[in-house]
Write a protein that holds these residues in place. Sequence first.
Motif, mmCIF file in Angstrom:
data_model
loop_
_atom_site.group_PDB
_atom_site.id
_atom_site.type_symbol
_atom_site.label_atom_id
_atom_site.label_comp_id
_atom_site.label_asym_id
_atom_site.label_seq_id
_atom_site.Cartn_x
_atom_site.Cartn_y
_atom_site.Cartn_z
ATOM 1 N N ASP A 199 -38.958 -37.738 25.182
ATOM 2 C CA ASP A 199 -37.979 -37.008 24.330
ATOM 3 C C ASP A 199 -37.741 -38.281 23.333
ATOM 4 O O ASP A 199 -37.305 -37.765 22.048
ATOM 5 N N GLN A 244 -38.505 -22.451 29.731
ATOM 6 C CA GLN A 244 -37.943 -24.009 29.022
ATOM 7 C C GLN A 244 -37.930 -23.836 27.676
ATOM 8 O O GLN A 244 -38.942 -23.240 27.085
ATOM 9 N N GLU A 261 -45.864 -30.777 20.323
ATOM 10 C CA GLU A 261 -44.438 -31.236 19.712
ATOM 11 C C GLU A 261 -44.675 -32.031 18.371
ATOM 12 O O GLU A 261 -43.675 -31.967 17.575
ATOM 13 N N ARG A 282 -35.123 -33.923 19.511
ATOM 14 C CA ARG A 282 -35.787 -33.253 20.695
ATOM 15 C C ARG A 282 -35.006 -33.666 21.955
ATOM 16 O O ARG A 282 -34.690 -34.719 22.358
ATOM 17 N N GLN A 326 -34.374 -30.956 25.674
ATOM 18 C CA GLN A 326 -34.840 -29.949 26.607
ATOM 19 C C GLN A 326 -33.909 -29.115 27.309
ATOM 20 O O GLN A 326 -32.998 -29.578 27.826
ATOM 21 N N SER A 364 -39.736 -37.834 29.830
ATOM 22 C CA SER A 364 -40.429 -36.559 29.113
ATOM 23 C C SER A 364 -40.646 -36.708 27.734
ATOM 24 O O SER A 364 -41.008 -35.710 27.140
ATOM 25 N N VAL A 391 -37.875 -26.513 24.367
ATOM 26 C CA VAL A 391 -37.862 -27.813 23.736
ATOM 27 C C VAL A 391 -37.644 -28.055 22.361
ATOM 28 O O VAL A 391 -38.324 -27.294 21.469
#
Length: 466
Positions: free
Chosen positions: A328, A92, A61, A305, A307, A326, A94
């Motif tokens: 995020d 998934q 990321e 960000r 998900q 997570s 992201v």
Amino acid sequence: MSIQTPGPQAGGGNGRINPLYFAVWRWHFYAGLYVIPFLCMLAVTGLVMLWISYGAGIGAERMTVPVGATPLAPSVLQEAAEAAVPGGRAVQYVAPLASDKVAAFAVATDAGKTGVALDPYTGAVVHSFPWRAGWYDLANDIHGSLLLGTLGDRLIEAAASLGLLLVATGLYLHWPRGTGWRAALVPSVARRGRALWKSLHGVVGLWVSVLLVLFLISGLSWAGIWGEKFVQAWSTFPAEKWDNVPLSDATHASMNHGAAKEVPWGLEQTPMPASGSLAGQAAIAGPVTLDSVAAFAQALGFDRRFQINLPGSDSGVWTISHDSMSNDGPDPAADRTLHIDRYTGNVLADVRYADYSAYAKAMAWGIAFHEGDLGLWNLVLNTAFCLSVVFLAVSGLVLWWKRRPAGASRLAAPPRPEVVPQARGVLLIGLLLSMAFPMLGLTLLAVLAFDLLVLTGLPPLRRALS
């Protein structure tokens, strides 16, 4: 064994040896024998995860790309990601962490999941990698279970529980007795030999004791007995709050990947809602696709960000989430998880931080702090803490080695008082800790049983461990 070693005096300065001090010292010593290897392991793997997360990121990321004019639709990125993994299906999505960061997909095949990082402006594949199977995840597996599954979890839970006893006994041993708080809070660097090591060990232990308790309790909240069976079960969000929503047999924990904890702690044991009814609140008009779900998330205020978990079965749901678990974002109070019916586009469930129980809220902050997600100050503090824990383990071993008689063929534990004191306060604290943390109570009972049933009948072994 009679006490020949000078030690702290009983209250009042009358010169009598305080037998309680030696009894507590022995418990501190024996608990440390078991706990020290685990504390070192937890500190080292914690440091590895802390700096990987800060530097390269858990996945990809933090990879950068040139900022373009307009990002491509998520569905276009999905096609590119699936094309990069033959026979794969995206499970998934992201969203990019920032405008100059990559988007990522988890693409599943029969062989496992592959992460695909893409330039969100061109759709070009920037990087592919095993999904949640990198160095961070290896350190995480060791940190949580020693790669031994349930057995490893229980061993670590016993060590963390005994770690609380180690802190309590350590505080008692280092508590100032007529010397003032300066000696307790500032190391006596003018000393030499074992006296210097003892001062350093006690001072560092006192300074980090509160943090160590916080880390142990937040870690224990994930453990299989005290965490899963007690506090997490009591603090889980009740699915009954959702009005007439059909529920799946799966729980939110099914969205975790292996040992990686990606779902908010307070939701792990909550059943997932199921698609296939008219329940929920109207949300997405028209086809329910990755593009429409992502657009809905952005319209709700999901920024940067977040998900999206794609439906995994006919009754599966779209799940939009942004949470500190997570990584995020740095604000646990911004946690939010939504579930959307894959057929109707209705919102079946919308769980925010405000909906968490009191303990789940504390865990949201505690885990973010535990993982160093609250900012640069948190990273620096946790780094210093982990290094301090390693120093405590090493200095404890040095103290034992310097006190141990040369050429001794036994463990050289602290001397045992002739009369073990029956201090009500100490017994009460031990009883309360054992009741609050079952693995601590079971471990103490096992030690007592070993002493009475095994060591009593084997004098040579008893001498070796004395």
